[in-house]
Design an enzyme around this catalytic site. Structure first.
Site, PDB file in Angstrom:
ATOM      1  N   SER A   1     -42.896  30.429 -27.232  1.00 16.30           N
ATOM      2  CA  SER A   1     -43.492  30.990 -28.450  1.00 16.30           C
ATOM      3  C   SER A   1     -42.493  31.610 -29.421  1.00 16.30           C
ATOM      4  O   SER A   1     -42.882  31.979 -30.529  1.00 16.30           O
ATOM      5  CB  SER A   1     -44.545  32.032 -28.086  1.00 16.30           C
ATOM      6  OG  SER A   1     -45.692  31.385 -27.601  1.00 16.30           O
TER       7      SER A   1
ATOM      8  N   VAL B   1     -43.239  32.694 -23.249  1.00 17.05           N
ATOM      9  CA  VAL B   1     -43.521  32.712 -21.804  1.00 17.05           C
ATOM     10  C   VAL B   1     -42.384  32.154 -20.951  1.00 17.05           C
ATOM     11  O   VAL B   1     -42.440  32.233 -19.727  1.00 17.05           O
ATOM     12  CB  VAL B   1     -44.839  31.988 -21.404  1.00 17.05           C
ATOM     13  CG1 VAL B   1     -46.055  32.787 -21.759  1.00 17.05           C
ATOM     14  CG2 VAL B   1     -44.888  30.587 -21.951  1.00 17.05           C
TER      15      VAL B   1
HETATM   16  N1  GLN Z   1     -46.515  26.796 -24.424  1.00 17.90           N
HETATM   17  C1  GLN Z   1     -47.211  28.045 -24.326  1.00 17.90           C
HETATM   18  C2  GLN Z   1     -48.655  27.831 -24.689  1.00 17.90           C
HETATM   19  O1  GLN Z   1     -48.905  27.154 -25.640  1.00 17.90           O
HETATM   20  C3  GLN Z   1     -46.573  29.056 -25.233  1.00 17.90           C
HETATM   21  C4  GLN Z   1     -47.176  30.406 -25.093  1.00 17.90           C
HETATM   22  C5  GLN Z   1     -46.183  31.533 -25.125  1.00 17.90           C
HETATM   23  O2  GLN Z   1     -44.972  31.379 -25.083  1.00 17.90           O
HETATM   24  N2  GLN Z   1     -46.721  32.725 -25.129  1.00 17.90           N
HETATM   25  O3  GLN Z   1     -49.548  28.317 -24.028  1.00 17.90           O
END
Ligand code: GLN
Length: 295
Positions: free
Chosen positions: A50, A245
């Site tokens: 993200s 994440v």
């Molecule tokens: N790829 C993750 C999602 O779309 C990204 C979310 C994140 O980094 N918080 O759920």
């Protein structure tokens, strides 16, 4: 890290993230004078996830300017990054560009002018140019795994499409979104890429955004960059920041430094546990804070 009771939990929704060792830790600080301080696993590429939402927002503002705000808000959501609850009462307009729904709209805006392949290419060129490093790449294994397991994101995109706030084909919008999430960068590359936010929008004399836009992107990072943990991040660290994440955090000390930290263990809100602790210690020792009286 000394004094840390635990490291948090590594994201497990896709195998390429689940297999990252929880013991990894890197930190890179790029100062306004260009000097770089790096420690630990600062040269190892990880999935920025993200954090890419910051670069996507910057590109979308460059493409359509303030019109973007007709389709996505700039208020903290107080909800999880992948929450759908507010979308019903708020007619498919996501609270901000840093939650998944908001970033999916941002991708749709970019696809108003570009094919997915072009938008992904533009993103890659953008971060390479910002970081001054042509080796940055997108991890196709991560992108594919996101696609295969992204049922919530698919639901979010379809739901917003039903409200008329996704204009393009859901599959294409999500394919673009998943590729952005799959950008792989090291702390050094990320901190270098964040330089445009610490000054007047210029990097090496080259204008990336106006100073006003840099300040505004920082404002959204400060209020929304850590989902329902954003208030706590602002309280403890006092700098604009954006998490992913994959365990990365990009933080900006305006006029002073661009900072990237990586530790894959997450807290309940999906933010790097040790990453936040490390930033907290860094600002305690340096006194860096946007709330520090100057002058
Ligand atoms: N790829 C993750 C999602 O779309 C990204 C979310 C994140 O980094 N918080 O759920």
């Amino acid at each position: 890290m000394r004094g840390a009771e635990h490291r948090g939990t590594v994201a497990s929704y896709i195998p390429p993230l689940a297999s990252v060792p929880v013991a990894k830790f890197g930190l890179a600080v790029v100062m306004a004078d260009g000097s770089v301080h790096a420690a630990g696993d600062a040269e190892e590429a990880f999935s920025i996830q993200s954090i890419s939402k910051v670069f996507a927002l910057t590109l979308a503002l460059g493409a359509v300017g303030d019109q973007l705000w007709n389709r996505v808000g700039r208020e903290p959501s107080g909800s999880a990054f992948n929450s759908i609850v507010q979308l019903e009462t708020e007619h498919g307009i996501p609270r901000n560009p840093f939650i998944n729904a908001g970033a999916i709209v941002v991708c749709d805006v970019l696809l108003g002018r570009l094919q997915p392949r072009e938008a992904i290419g533009q993103m890659l060129r953008f971060v390479r140019e910002l970081a001054g490093d042509d080796t940055i790449s997108i991890d196709e294994i991560v992108a594919r795994a996101e696609q295969e397991t992204g049922f919530r994101n698919i639901a979010l995109a379809n739901y917003m499409r039903a409200f008329g706030n996704i204009h393009g084909e859901v599959d294409l919008v999500l394919g673009t979104y998943f590729h952005f999430c799959a950008l792989a960068m090291s702390c050094r590359q990320l901190a270098m890429a964040g330089r445009f936010l610490m000054g007047d929008g210029r990097v090496d004399g080259h204008r990336v955004v106006t100073g006003k836009r840099a300040r505004r992107i920082n404002a959204v990072m400060m209020s929304c960059g850590h989902y329902d943990n954003s208030g706590d991040f602002a309280y403890r660290i006092g700098l604009p920041g954006k998490s992913g994440v994959g365990g990365g955090i990009l933080a900006v000390a305006p006029g002073i430094a661009s900072i990237a930290v990586w530790s894959p263990g997450l807290n309940e809100a999906g933010n790097s546990h040790l990453g936040q602790m490390a930033l907290e210690r860094l600002v305690q020792r340096t006194g860096w804070s946007v709330f520090e009286p100057r002058g």
